[in-house]
Design an enzyme around this catalytic site. Structure first.
Site, PDB file in Angstrom:
ATOM      1  N   ARG A 144       0.832  -1.207   0.000  1.00 19.13           N
ATOM      2  CA  ARG A 144       0.000   0.000   0.000  1.00 19.13           C
ATOM      3  C   ARG A 144       0.862   1.250   0.000  1.00 19.13           C
ATOM      4  O   ARG A 144       1.752   1.393   0.833  1.00 19.13           O
ATOM      5  CB  ARG A 144      -0.913   0.017   1.224  1.00 19.13           C
ATOM      6  CG  ARG A 144      -2.014  -1.021   1.102  1.00 19.13           C
ATOM      7  CD  ARG A 144      -2.719  -1.233   2.416  1.00 19.13           C
ATOM      8  NE  ARG A 144      -3.387  -2.520   2.398  1.00 19.13           N
ATOM      9  CZ  ARG A 144      -4.701  -2.683   2.375  1.00 19.13           C
ATOM     10  NH1 ARG A 144      -5.492  -1.663   2.390  1.00 19.13           N
ATOM     11  NH2 ARG A 144      -5.224  -3.882   2.334  1.00 19.13           N
ATOM     12  N   SER A 160     -21.271 -15.201  10.231  1.00 16.03           N
ATOM     13  CA  SER A 160     -20.684 -14.004   9.644  1.00 16.03           C
ATOM     14  C   SER A 160     -20.643 -14.082   8.110  1.00 16.03           C
ATOM     15  O   SER A 160     -20.244 -15.112   7.548  1.00 16.03           O
ATOM     16  CB  SER A 160     -19.255 -13.896  10.212  1.00 16.03           C
ATOM     17  OG  SER A 160     -18.548 -12.836   9.673  1.00 16.03           O
ATOM     18  N   LYS A 187     -16.776 -19.209  14.948  1.00 15.09           N
ATOM     19  CA  LYS A 187     -17.244 -18.446  13.779  1.00 15.09           C
ATOM     20  C   LYS A 187     -17.723 -19.396  12.694  1.00 15.09           C
ATOM     21  O   LYS A 187     -17.041 -20.363  12.369  1.00 15.09           O
ATOM     22  CB  LYS A 187     -16.103 -17.559  13.249  1.00 15.09           C
ATOM     23  CG  LYS A 187     -16.513 -16.773  12.023  1.00 15.09           C
ATOM     24  CD  LYS A 187     -15.554 -15.645  11.713  1.00 15.09           C
ATOM     25  CE  LYS A 187     -14.284 -16.140  11.067  1.00 15.09           C
ATOM     26  NZ  LYS A 187     -13.463 -15.028  10.540  1.00 15.09           N
ATOM     27  N   SER A 216     -18.604  -2.414   1.667  1.00 16.32           N
ATOM     28  CA  SER A 216     -17.802  -1.222   1.406  1.00 16.32           C
ATOM     29  C   SER A 216     -17.074  -1.195   0.070  1.00 16.32           C
ATOM     30  O   SER A 216     -16.822  -0.129  -0.468  1.00 16.32           O
ATOM     31  CB  SER A 216     -16.788  -1.044   2.529  1.00 16.32           C
ATOM     32  OG  SER A 216     -15.996  -2.192   2.648  1.00 16.32           O
ATOM     33  N   HIS A 273     -21.277   2.326   5.879  1.00 15.99           N
ATOM     34  CA  HIS A 273     -21.326   3.004   4.572  1.00 15.99           C
ATOM     35  C   HIS A 273     -22.740   3.440   4.197  1.00 15.99           C
ATOM     36  O   HIS A 273     -22.977   3.849   3.065  1.00 15.99           O
ATOM     37  CB  HIS A 273     -20.729   2.109   3.479  1.00 15.99           C
ATOM     38  CG  HIS A 273     -19.250   2.018   3.610  1.00 15.99           C
ATOM     39  ND1 HIS A 273     -18.389   2.949   3.052  1.00 15.99           N
ATOM     40  CD2 HIS A 273     -18.476   1.151   4.304  1.00 15.99           C
ATOM     41  CE1 HIS A 273     -17.146   2.629   3.373  1.00 15.99           C
ATOM     42  NE2 HIS A 273     -17.170   1.549   4.131  1.00 15.99           N
ATOM     43  N   THR A 322     -20.670   4.907  11.705  1.00 13.62           N
ATOM     44  CA  THR A 322     -19.497   5.770  11.832  1.00 13.62           C
ATOM     45  C   THR A 322     -19.916   7.232  11.760  1.00 13.62           C
ATOM     46  O   THR A 322     -20.941   7.566  11.150  1.00 13.62           O
ATOM     47  CB  THR A 322     -18.456   5.472  10.728  1.00 13.62           C
ATOM     48  OG1 THR A 322     -17.281   6.235  10.987  1.00 13.62           O
ATOM     49  CG2 THR A 322     -18.959   5.831   9.334  1.00 13.62           C
ATOM     50  N   LYS A 324     -17.789   9.024   7.777  1.00 16.23           N
ATOM     51  CA  LYS A 324     -17.994   8.950   6.324  1.00 16.23           C
ATOM     52  C   LYS A 324     -19.147   9.883   5.942  1.00 16.23           C
ATOM     53  O   LYS A 324     -18.924  11.060   5.680  1.00 16.23           O
ATOM     54  CB  LYS A 324     -18.194   7.493   5.913  1.00 16.23           C
ATOM     55  CG  LYS A 324     -16.981   6.637   6.343  1.00 16.23           C
ATOM     56  CD  LYS A 324     -17.055   5.215   5.901  1.00 16.23           C
ATOM     57  CE  LYS A 324     -16.062   4.302   6.585  1.00 16.23           C
ATOM     58  NZ  LYS A 324     -14.660   4.513   6.277  1.00 16.23           N
ATOM     59  N   THR A 384      -8.798   7.023  25.579  1.00 15.48           N
ATOM     60  CA  THR A 384      -9.257   8.404  25.731  1.00 15.48           C
ATOM     61  C   THR A 384     -10.483   8.644  24.849  1.00 15.48           C
ATOM     62  O   THR A 384     -10.527   8.197  23.706  1.00 15.48           O
ATOM     63  CB  THR A 384      -8.116   9.369  25.340  1.00 15.48           C
ATOM     64  OG1 THR A 384      -7.021   9.116  26.231  1.00 15.48           O
ATOM     65  CG2 THR A 384      -8.545  10.825  25.464  1.00 15.48           C
ATOM     66  N   THR A 414      -7.877  -6.479   1.474  1.00 13.62           N
ATOM     67  CA  THR A 414      -9.217  -5.877   1.512  1.00 13.62           C
ATOM     68  C   THR A 414     -10.169  -6.701   0.655  1.00 13.62           C
ATOM     69  O   THR A 414     -11.327  -6.902   1.007  1.00 13.62           O
ATOM     70  CB  THR A 414      -9.149  -4.418   0.994  1.00 13.62           C
ATOM     71  OG1 THR A 414      -8.129  -3.741   1.737  1.00 13.62           O
ATOM     72  CG2 THR A 414     -10.459  -3.700   1.175  1.00 13.62           C
TER      73      THR A 414
HETATM   74  C1  LIG Z   1     -17.732  -1.805   6.779  1.00 14.07           C
HETATM   75  C2  LIG Z   1     -16.855  -0.976   7.651  1.00 14.07           C
HETATM   76  N1  LIG Z   1     -17.011  -1.062   8.994  1.00 14.07           N
HETATM   77  C3  LIG Z   1     -16.246  -0.335   9.821  1.00 14.07           C
HETATM   78  C4  LIG Z   1     -15.288   0.532   9.349  1.00 14.07           C
HETATM   79  C5  LIG Z   1     -14.472   1.354  10.302  1.00 14.07           C
HETATM   80  O1  LIG Z   1     -14.986   2.655  10.358  1.00 14.07           O
HETATM   81  P1  LIG Z   1     -14.141   3.841  11.016  1.00 14.07           P
HETATM   82  O2  LIG Z   1     -13.394   4.474   9.900  1.00 14.07           O
HETATM   83  O3  LIG Z   1     -15.145   4.746  11.643  1.00 14.07           O
HETATM   84  O4  LIG Z   1     -13.249   3.209  12.050  1.00 14.07           O
HETATM   85  C6  LIG Z   1     -15.087   0.670   7.970  1.00 14.07           C
HETATM   86  C7  LIG Z   1     -14.056   1.609   7.451  1.00 14.07           C
HETATM   87  O5  LIG Z   1     -13.818   1.818   6.320  1.00 14.07           O
HETATM   88  C8  LIG Z   1     -15.898  -0.105   7.102  1.00 14.07           C
HETATM   89  O6  LIG Z   1     -15.738  -0.030   5.772  1.00 14.07           O
END
Ligand SMILES: Cc1ncc(COP(=O)(O)O)c(C=O)c1O
Length: 425
Positions: free
Chosen positions: A33, A149, A168, A201, A229, A256, A259, A289, A374
């Site tokens: 990366r 999952s 799992k 994602s 997302h 989140t 985004k 924190t 990924t």
């Molecule tokens: C599906 C999914 N869950 C969780 C996260 C983590 O989110 P954050 O960036 O708020 O830590 C991501 C981050 O890209 C994500 O794509």
């Protein structure tokens, strides 16, 4: 005690060489990366400056930001951030239970609980941390827990399940038949948690939430849904479950603030009892924190703006449709879906990086290649995200640049078709 002389130790481990070999292997695989300095401009987003190979400043358009609604550069969000920072300081100065909870944290959590129609919400440093903490804590509190999952689940969900110490079971992506097969095979007496996402994602596929809930209920299984997302973009900001009228049937919703809401931080929302249990036993909530109060205030402002402006959601949809129309007109193959994420399958890590480099350096188009881990090998892609701030001219330039770059690489079209299978299943 005498210090050990390194030279006197036989069979010394060469730490540097082990690490260097690992990085070298990654580079050779094409999946290494690279991190580009995206010098973001609040005024000109999604345009930004970067330094090219010769150290010259060049301009490009960002086509891979998750700031889908441009809330990170919204005047009122920035205004709220700086106002509260001046009142409360840059950081909270404490963990949540040792002086790190402020009225801003409390208000944000109340806003999030209301957003998802839940009794309570908990805010974390990020959704990654929220997922890891919530799932690992659930697993520890429910002995013998089985996590069911989706095979495409995000790294944070996988890691949370791993850390839970539970079992799992993985079902094929969005495959209800396979999901039921797995659920039916688990001991009736075992605690179970179905873990899935609403919008995936990378490929942008959307899960059949209502049907999955029916199955989960049938087998007395808790539901944990990652809406990272989707929040801000669907269901008046509350995500896909809300858009489908299904929020009440999901036990824990994860989202989140980073985004669609353009700031930083993550959260979970659910019943007061579940939130209290996770808050009380979750290490990732207790031993870190808390978010800066100004961030909480800015995130709250962002949520309020998004909720008050349903037009933003429609504007994004319209831009996604324009983008796809231009891609079609330029004969660029993409994975069609009902979400805002548009993936161009490439199917080869090295080629993916080469295409991205050419787009950036010759056309001022920034798309980060998506490689292993990924996605699985062979499913490498260019993931495009249009935001409400992209203009028609930006979209046109993107589609034309892609056409020109792909035309110079005849292998792309063949690979694109081959790797679509991996993307769409
Ligand atoms: C599906 C999914 N869950 C969780 C996260 C983590 O989110 P954050 O960036 O708020 O830590 C991501 C981050 O890209 C994500 O794509």
């Amino acid at each position: 005690m005498k210090p050990v002389k390194l030279s006197s130790v036989s069979n010394k481990i060469n730490y540097n060489s082990i690490l260097a070999d690992k990085v070298q292997d990654l580079k050779a695989s094409g999946s290494y990366r690279y991190f580009l300095d995206v010098n973001k401009s609040a005024q000109h987003f999604p345009k930004f400056y970067f330094e090219d190979f010769e150290g010259r400043k060049s301009q490009a358009v960002n086509w891979c930001s998750n700031d889908y609604l441009g809330m990170s550069v919204h005047e009122e969000v920035i205004g709220r951030l700086s106002f509260v920072a001046h009142r409360s300081g840059a950081g909270s100065g404490g963990t949540r239970n040792i002086s790190g909870t402020t009225n801003y944290h409390r208000q944000l959590e109340q806003t999030l609980a209301r957003l998802h129609d839940k009794e309570m919400a908990l805010v974390f440093g990020g959704a990654y941390l929220a997922n890891v903490t919530a799932l690992s804590t659930l697993g520890r509190l429910l002995p013998g827990c089985v996590f069911v999952s989706d095979e495409r689940n995000h790294a944070s969900l996988i890691e949370g399940i791993r850390m839970s110490g539970g079992t799992k079971r993985i079902f094929r992506h969005n495959d209800l038949v396979h999901l039921e097969e797995i659920l039916a095979g688990i001991d009736e007496g075992a605690p179970k948690v179905l873990v899935f996402e609403s919008v995936y994602s990378i490929t942008g596929s959307i899960s059949p939430i209502a049907e999955m809930i029916v199955l989960a209920r049938k087998y007395n299984c808790l539901t944990y849904l990652d809406e990272v997302h989707a929040v801000g973009l669907y269901g008046k900001g509350a995500g896909i479950a809300a858009a489908l009228g299904q929020s009440a049937s999901i036990d824990i919703i994860n989202g989140t603030l980073a985004k669609g809401f353009g700031t930083v931080g993550g959260y979970i929302a659910g019943t007061a009892l579940m939130m209290d249990a996770i808050r009380s036993f979750g290490k990732g909530f207790i031993f870190t924190t808390s978010l800066p109060p100004a961030i909480c205030a800015a995130a709250q402002k962002s949520i309020e703006i998004v909720q008050a402006q349903p037009g933003l959601e429609l504007e994004l949809r319209a831009k996604v449709a324009r983008l796809r129309q231009h891609l079609k007109e330029n004969n660029i193959h993409f994975v069609d879906n009902d979400s805002h994420i548009t993936a161009l399958p490439v199917g080869n890590a090295t080629l993916c990086k080469q295409l991205a480099d050419t787009l950036l350096h010759e056309h001022g188009i920034y798309i980060q290649p998506v490689n292993e881990p990924t996605v699985q090998r062979g499913a490498e892609c260019l993931r495009i995200t249009v935001t409400v701030r992209h203009q028609e001219a930006d979209i046109l330039l993107l589609a034309e640049s892609l056409r020109k770059v792909f035309a110079n690489r005849p292998d792309v079209h063949t690979l694109q078709r081959e790797s679509t299978h991996a993307q769409t299943r």
